[in-house]
Structure formats: C-alpha cells, structure tokens
Design an enzyme around this catalytic site. Structure first.
Site, PDB file in Angstrom:
ATOM      1  N   SER A   1       0.991  -1.158   0.037  1.00 24.43           N
ATOM      2  CA  SER A   1       0.158   0.053   0.111  1.00 24.43           C
ATOM      3  C   SER A   1       0.883   1.152  -0.030  1.00 24.43           C
ATOM      4  O   SER A   1       1.967   1.267   0.818  1.00 24.43           O
ATOM      5  CB  SER A   1      -0.883  -0.169   1.315  1.00 24.43           C
ATOM      6  OG  SER A   1      -2.105   0.897   1.114  1.00 24.43           O
ATOM      7  N   GLU A   2       0.701   2.171  -0.871  1.00 17.67           N
ATOM      8  CA  GLU A   2       1.741   3.252  -1.038  1.00 17.67           C
ATOM      9  C   GLU A   2       1.856   4.109  -0.046  1.00 17.67           C
ATOM     10  O   GLU A   2       2.887   4.973   0.154  1.00 17.67           O
ATOM     11  CB  GLU A   2       1.236   4.074  -2.360  1.00 17.67           C
ATOM     12  CG  GLU A   2       0.133   4.987  -2.557  1.00 17.67           C
ATOM     13  CD  GLU A   2      -0.889   3.970  -3.116  1.00 17.67           C
ATOM     14  OE1 GLU A   2      -1.042   2.786  -2.966  1.00 17.67           O
ATOM     15  OE2 GLU A   2      -1.916   4.507  -3.824  1.00 17.67           O
ATOM     16  N   ASN A   3       0.865   3.965   1.035  1.00 21.37           N
ATOM     17  CA  ASN A   3       1.127   5.124   2.420  1.00 21.37           C
ATOM     18  C   ASN A   3       2.323   4.396   2.981  1.00 21.37           C
ATOM     19  O   ASN A   3       2.704   5.043   4.044  1.00 21.37           O
ATOM     20  CB  ASN A   3      -0.341   5.143   2.939  1.00 21.37           C
ATOM     21  CG  ASN A   3      -0.875   4.025   3.482  1.00 21.37           C
ATOM     22  OD1 ASN A   3      -0.867   2.878   2.554  1.00 21.37           O
ATOM     23  ND2 ASN A   3      -1.589   4.060   4.602  1.00 21.37           N
ATOM     24  N   GLY A   4       2.879   3.057   2.806  1.00 19.64           N
ATOM     25  CA  GLY A   4       3.843   2.819   3.570  1.00 19.64           C
ATOM     26  C   GLY A   4       3.846   1.411   4.194  1.00 19.64           C
ATOM     27  O   GLY A   4       4.462   1.424   5.442  1.00 19.64           O
TER      28      GLY A   4
ATOM     29  N   SER B   1       8.453   3.888  -0.241  1.00 17.53           N
ATOM     30  CA  SER B   1       7.514   3.393  -0.789  1.00 17.53           C
ATOM     31  C   SER B   1       7.505   3.610  -2.363  1.00 17.53           C
ATOM     32  O   SER B   1       7.231   2.850  -3.224  1.00 17.53           O
ATOM     33  CB  SER B   1       6.053   3.998  -0.279  1.00 17.53           C
ATOM     34  OG  SER B   1       5.202   3.400  -0.536  1.00 17.53           O
TER      35      SER B   1
END
Lengths: 217, 216
Positions: free
Chosen positions: A45-48, A87
């Site tokens: 998930s690109e938020n980390g 990320s």
C-alpha cells in the site's frame, strides 16, 4: 454475479506466487478477496506498508494503520512499514510486479486516463502516475461501460495518467491484452458474444484466439 | 537543553506568507494539534505542502476551510470537497503533483540536490513547462527540489534531543519533511529516556522543537 465480482475474480488469477502487488482504491481492492489460498502474494500500500492483511474487527481498529484509501487494515506476519520515499522507490524502481487500478478511459495503445475530468472532477493523481510507470505489469480493472458509454477507446480524450503503459484490461465482458501498441481480445465472458463486445467497445481490437473467462462465477 | 515548546512559543513562529510542510496521508500521521494552533493564529496567505487536502474538518483541510491557504501543493484533493470548490472559485491555487514526485522533490531539498529526474508524468499534462532530459534513451522530467520555512510532523517516541520513531502508517511523509524545512516542529506521543539507536528513524539534528501530546 455482479460485474465487479467477475472482474475481481478474473484479475486475481493474474497474481502469481511471491508477487508484490499494489491494488488501487475501489474495485481493485476487491481482488484481495479472491487470491488463490495456495499462493503467497505480498500486497503493498503506497502510504507505506507491505503485508496488507484483512480489515480488522471494529474493536481492533488502529487509527495509525490504514491502506492508501484511508480504510483501517491489519498487517500480516513479516509485514513492515516504511516512509513515502521508500514506498515510491519501490514503486518507481520496478519492484512492484503488478499494479491493478481503475479507469475513466483506457485506449487501444495502452494509455490510461484515471485522475481528472477537467472542470468537473479534479481529485488528483495521487500515486497512480508513479504506479503505472513503475510496475512491471499494469492491469486495468474496470467495468466495460459507464452510463452506456464505452470506457475502451481508440484514443483517450481525458488527460492521461500514463502513456502506453497498460498491459491488460479486465472487464465483466472481456479480457484484452496490449502488445506492441495493439489491442488483442484474448478472453470473453461465456455469456457475452464477440459481437456484443464489439458493440460495446470503441477501440479497434484484433481477434486471433479467444478463450472463455474461467472460474468467475 | 530542552526542545519542548508550548502553544505560545509555537504561535510566535507563525506569520503570514509562510510555506509550511505538513506530514500525513489522508490525515493519518498529521499533527492535528499544530494545525489547530495555526488555525488559532489565523495567519494568512500560506503555501501548504502536504500529500493531500485532508478532509474539510481534519488535517490541512481546517486551514483551507479557514481561508488561510493561498496555494496548496499536493497529490490528491478528492476527499476534501471544500478544497475543490475553493479551487474552482479561484480562491485556492492547487498544484497537483504525482505522489512519488512530491516525496522525491522534498527529499532532494533536504539532501542538497537541485532536483530529480523521474519518468513519472512524461507524455501527460504534468510535463507542461518542465525540462525533459534524456538519459540512456529514456526521457525523464526534471522536477526541482521543494523546501519550506516550517515543517509540522507527527512522530511516536522522542528522546530528549529529538531522535524520533514513528507509528505504523502514520510515518509516510513525516521523516522526509523533517529534512526539508528551516524549522521543524514535531508532535510526539511519548518522551522517553532512551531509544535503541538501531531503530531511530529521524536523527535529532533535524528536529528544532517538540510538542508532547499523548494520543495524537
């Protein structure tokens, strides 16, 4: 069977053992429900985070643990957290095997429009532009039409998310592959004829060998 | 030497026309307490750099709602309809940047670089008015570095000097923003005597001021 479930089930078949996969917000998120239990897939998930787990019970919601859609999630064993620079290094650096995202329009050359309808809807691109440029394989998961209008165009009319980066388009009617800037119909829903697909598709596509979509009900 | 400051000391750092970076991703990891103090100060004409516009009642959305923001640099504003309305009325300038580009622009500033070369945005409206540099036959956009007067970040644990750890996905843009502003203020949940040097994410040299707030 509703269109979104058909699409999610078919996309899930593209995920292979040990793939690192990013599922976009909305329909693509449903793909996680249909991953073959016999394989291990790492969801990013690109938020980390890598190691996205199922939605927590309401009593176990942690406000500091969400997916990129802001929804509460859990972290599986061996999962980890990282910052936005790492990320997007993972994303842009070609370390993501598959990214699955929705579309406003997608065209026969593999260009995608998904982030803006000028003067009408301006959400912004978020991480989509980086994901589409960086992932090894780009899968567009979308309903074939929107309000009777086809989403599969000869050429996108809306501002692009990325130019010629899409590899596969999965809809409730068909699966298309893009090779060398050409669109190939490779699968159709068992109940949908090639004529119906043609009638609902603006893009020109090549028909060589068309299989039936399997295990989608 | 204590880096801990209170509300009054924080508000004294604020003035009109500042460029402020705010950590957080859809308000997860946003220091809401500091946002509330900026609202209270009512300073105007701010340029805000944040991943997104938050929600109307949360995160940087509160500053937009209170008409304090002149320009917003963000990757996404879709969850804040107020931002959309103000943008279409011409009351708010919004510069949309791909999320990975935004992170790298900030990193570049903190690392003393003039900018970065990225393939993201080539052949899209993002490339408008930007220099394209071809390296090994691949076109890249030159994206210049991005710094701020003030960075407002949220961390988890801090020691006395301001070595920081973060909590889960509340980390996001916070560590990189801590490197890219003249003054960096961190809200931390707990102050501890010792943090294992192996797990410190942000070295204390980046942190100017600390506000302790349990539960944020």
């Amino acid at each position: 069977m509703d269109a979104k479930t058909i699409i999610a089930k078919r996309v899930a078949q593209e995920l292979k053992h040990h793939n690192l996969v990013n599922l976009g917000i909305g329909l693509p998120t449903l793909v996680a429900n249909y991953i073959d239990p016999n394989i291990t897939v790492y969801l990013q998930s690109e938020n980390g985070l890598i190691g996205l787990g199922p939605t927590p019970h309401v009593s176990e919601v942690d406000k500091h643990l969400t997916n990129a859609g802001g929804q509460p999630v859990t972290l599986l064993p061996h999962g980890m957290y990282f910052d936005s620079v790492t990320s997007f290094g993972i994303i842009r650096g070609g370390h993501v095997d598959i990214t699955v995202l929705g579309a406003l329009e997608v065209d026969q050359e593999g260009s995608l429009a998904s982030w803006i309808i000028p003067q009408k809807l301006v959400p912004g691109m978020g991480g989509a532009m980086d994901l589409v440029v960086g992932a090894k394989k780009v899968i567009v998961a979308t309903t074939h039409t929107n309000k009777m209008q086809t989403k599969i165009k000869q050429k996108c009319s809306l501002p692009l998310t990325a130019y010629q980066e899409v590899n596969l388009i999965v809809t409730e009617m068909a699966v298309f592959e893009i090779k060398n800037k050409k669109l190939y119909l490779i699968e159709r829903h068992p109940d949908v004829s090639i004529e119906t697909i043609k009638a609902n598709t603006e893009a020109d596509f090549i028909i060589e060998e068309v299989r039936l979509m399997e295990d989608i009900s | 030497m204590s880096k801990t400051i209170d509300k009054l000391q924080f508000i004294q750092k604020l003035r009109d026309n500042l460029t402020i970076m705010v950590g957080g991703f859809m308000t997860v990891g946003t220091p809401e307490l500091l946002i509330d103090w900026v609202v209270e100060s009512n300073v105007k004409n701010l340029t805000i750099i944040c991943n997104d516009a938050g929600y109307p009642e949360h995160g940087v959305g509160k500053l937009i709602q209170n008409n304090q923001v002149k320009t917003l640099i963000a990757s996404h504003i879709g969850l804040n309809p107020v931002a959309g309305v103000k943008m279409s009325q011409g009351d708010l300038e919004v510069i949309l940047v791909p999320q990975g580009t935004l992170a790298e622009q900030i990193r570049a500033f903190g690392a003393g670089l003039g900018g970065i070369l990225t393939p993201t945005g080539v052949n899209t409206v993002v490339e408008k008015e930007k220099q394209i540099i071809t390296v090994n036959n691949t076109p890249y956009l030159l994206e210049t570095s991005l710094g701020a007067d003030l960075a407002l970040i949220l961390a988890h644990q801090s020691d006395r000097l301001g070595n920081l750890t973060y909590d889960k996905t509340a980390r996001n843009f916070n560590p990189v923003m801590a490197t890219a502003a003249t003054t960096v203020v961190a809200v931390v949940t707990t102050m501890v005597d010792f943090i294992d040097p192996e797990i410190i994410v942000t070295p204390h040299i980046f942190i100017d001021d600390i506000v302790i707030k349990a539960g944020d």
